[in-house]
Each structure stands twice: as structure tokens, then as C-alpha cells.
Scaffold this active site. Structure first.
Site, PDB file in Angstrom:
ATOM      1  N   SER A  98       5.202  -1.183  -7.087  1.00 25.15           N
ATOM      2  CA  SER A  98       6.853  -0.650  -7.351  1.00 25.15           C
ATOM      3  C   SER A  98       7.326  -1.284  -8.631  1.00 25.15           C
ATOM      4  CB  SER A  98       7.848  -0.649  -5.822  1.00 25.15           C
ATOM      5  OG  SER A  98       8.776   0.108  -6.271  1.00 25.15           O
ATOM      6  N   ASP A 223       3.936   8.390   0.420  1.00 24.15           N
ATOM      7  CA  ASP A 223       5.234   7.231  -0.764  1.00 24.15           C
ATOM      8  C   ASP A 223       6.497   8.470  -1.021  1.00 24.15           C
ATOM      9  OD1 ASP A 223       6.485   6.095  -2.346  1.00 24.15           O
ATOM     10  OD2 ASP A 223       4.439   5.011  -3.330  1.00 24.15           O
ATOM     11  N   HIS A 251       4.820   3.831   0.788  1.00 23.78           N
ATOM     12  CA  HIS A 251       4.536   2.829  -0.527  1.00 23.78           C
ATOM     13  C   HIS A 251       4.083   1.356  -0.241  1.00 23.78           C
ATOM     14  CE1 HIS A 251       6.938   1.775  -3.621  1.00 23.78           C
ATOM     15  NE2 HIS A 251       7.862   1.301  -2.599  1.00 23.78           N
TER      16      HIS A 251
END
Length: 271
Positions: A98, A223, A251
Site C-alpha cells: 500500500s 481491492d 487490499h
């Protein structure tokens, strides 16, 4: 083994360093708003397979110091360089999840990939987390604006709502609470500051073109934070990259499909 490394005057970051005698070194950069503890199930697996696992709590998060400044990608990548220099790391695999993925990309460009032999981007917030006039693939800007607003008004509520979209597969109530507590370890100002960084023009598009090491791109097709088209853009922009879809992940693909993720990472590290 855990210890602190000084990255700036009066700023120390916490580093978890497991299996220092391991054959292959893997350095982990966590995503917002957690800490290196998010990679617990990768440490379990990779250390047993003979890897040295180094997890860094970014400034403002986890057990690291929480100054009011330094939440741009340049400074965060400089923090990583300090850790690399202090530990004299060479030929390591860098994994960024991320926001950690965005920091990894900036490190590869700003520091010429110093010490990195391979790169893993995991649901990376790059080249841009949000949609822009020239980039239609991210989430809407007002989603991030609302995260910042809620951080200042009711951070526990914001974190709980974020946890609901972080995982694709249902997690247990205790696990959900554990994830929430990781978010609480961060400071409110650092939580908001990173979200503000997502809104800036950070020019990761150009950074990606400077990456020359073998790169593994892993991304969950479900995601809701870093949308899957981001992974396709990463694959397009980074030479010598390979994209692996995680069909049953959101995610948190390193947990949603942790066995597959762990195997793919180990194979890539050992190639």
C-alpha cells in the site's frame, strides 16, 4: 529482535529483525495505518524457510517516534536509507504494501535502489492512489478528504470503517480488534498527514520508470483501497516486472491468500 535506529535528530524508528543469520534478507514496508506487525504471517513463514526478515515501523506508526513532520515520500524513503546504512544491508528484497509500496517506489528512484536486488509491490498505492485528470484509475479524491476529516473528528470510527474494506475474506472478531489496535498505535497527526500525502502530486509515474531490478507485482482483484487497475499501470511502467493476480483477495492479500502470497514471495526471493 527489536531495536531503534536514529533517522533524524530526535526521531527514531523501530525495527524488528528476525533470523539475522538467514540466507536471504527481506525488508518490509507496511501500509497505512498499521505497522510492521501486519506482516506477522510472512515473518512466521519466511523465517522458517531461512530468510532474515526486517520490518520497519514508519515514523508516526507502530512503536516508532511520532514527530509532527516528515510524512512525505522523500523523507520516508530517506528513513529507509538510514536503516539500510545502519544495518549495512546488501542484496535484499524490498516489499512494500500500500503506502509502503509508494515509499518503496520513491526509494528506488531517489536512492537509486541502494542495496535492493529485487522489489515486491503488494497492493501498492502507486503511481497514484487517487484519480487525477490524467489518471482515471484510482479512488475518488473525496474519499480521501473524508478519511482526513474523520481522522480529526472520530478516528476510532474511521479506523473501524477502514477495517471493513481492508479484508476481502471475513476475519474473526478478535482479529478485527487486533487490526484496529494497530491503527490506534499511530498518532492522529501522522494518520492524517499520510492521507494528505496521497493527495499530492508525488510524481511516482517518473519514479517507476527508473526501477531496473526484477519486480514482482501482487494485487488482489477485489481491492477497494488501491484498485486493481493500479497494478496494471505498475506493470506497464516498470520494466522487468511480473504481475500476479490474487483472485480471492482485497487490499490485504498477504492475509486473504497468505499461503499463496508467501509461496510466491519465497519463490521470487530464491529465483
Amino acid at each position: 529482535m527489536g531495536y531503534y535506529i536514529n533517522v533524524e535528530e530526535d526521531v527514531n524508528v523501530y525495527v524488528e529483525d528476525l533470523n539475522k543469520e538467514g540466507k536471504d534478507t527481506v525488508v518490509f514496508l507496511h501500509g497505512w495505518p498499521g505497522s510492521s506487525k501486519l506482516f506477522e504471517y510472512q515473518f512466521n513463514y519466511l523465517a522458517e524457510k531461512g530468510c532474515r526478515c526486517i520490518g520497519i515501523d514508519q515514523r508516526g506508526f507502530g512503536d516508532s517516534d511520532k514527530p509532527l513532520h516528515g510524512y512525505d515520500y522523500d523523507t520516508l524513503s530517506d528513513d529507509l536509507r538510514c536503516v539500510v546504512n545502519t544495518l549495512n544491508l546488501k542484496n535484499f528484497t524490498l516489499i512494500g504494501h500500500s503506502t509502503g509500496g509508494a515509499i518503496a517506489v520513491r526509494y528506488m528512484a531517489r536512492h537509486k535502489g541502494f542495496g535492493v536486488s529485487k522489489l515486491v509491490l503488494c497492493a501498492a498505492a502507486a503511481p497514484s492512489l487517487i484519480r487525477r485528470s490524467y489518471f482515471p484509475y484510482g479512488i475518488k479524491r473525496d474519499v480521501v478528504d473524508n478519511i482526513i476529516k474523520e481522522t480529526y473528528i472520530d478516528r476510532p470510527k474511521m479506523l473501524k470503517n477502514f477495517g471493513k474494506i481492508f479484508f476481502y475474506k471475513k476475519v474473526s472478531e478478535p482479529f478485527s480488534e487486533w487490526f484496529l489496535q494497530l491503527g490506534f498505535q499511530a498518532a492522529g497527526w501522522s494518520t492524517a498527514a499520510i492521507a494528505k500525502t496521497w493527495l499530492r502530486e508525488e510524481k511516482l509515474f517518473d519514479d517507476m520508470k527508473e526501477i531496473s531490478v526484477p519486480t514482482l507485482i501482487t494485487h488482489g482483484v477485489h481491492d477497494k483501497v488501491c484498485l486493481f487497475p493500479l497494478a496494471m499501470q505498475q506493470h506497464y511502467l516498470i520494466d522487468n516486472s511480473r504481475l500476479i493476480k490474487f483472485e480471492n483477495s482485497g487490499h490485504a492479500l498477504f492475509y486473504d491468500e497468505k499461503d499463496k502470497f508467501n509461496r510466491e514471495v519465497l519463490c521470487f526471493v530464491r529465483e
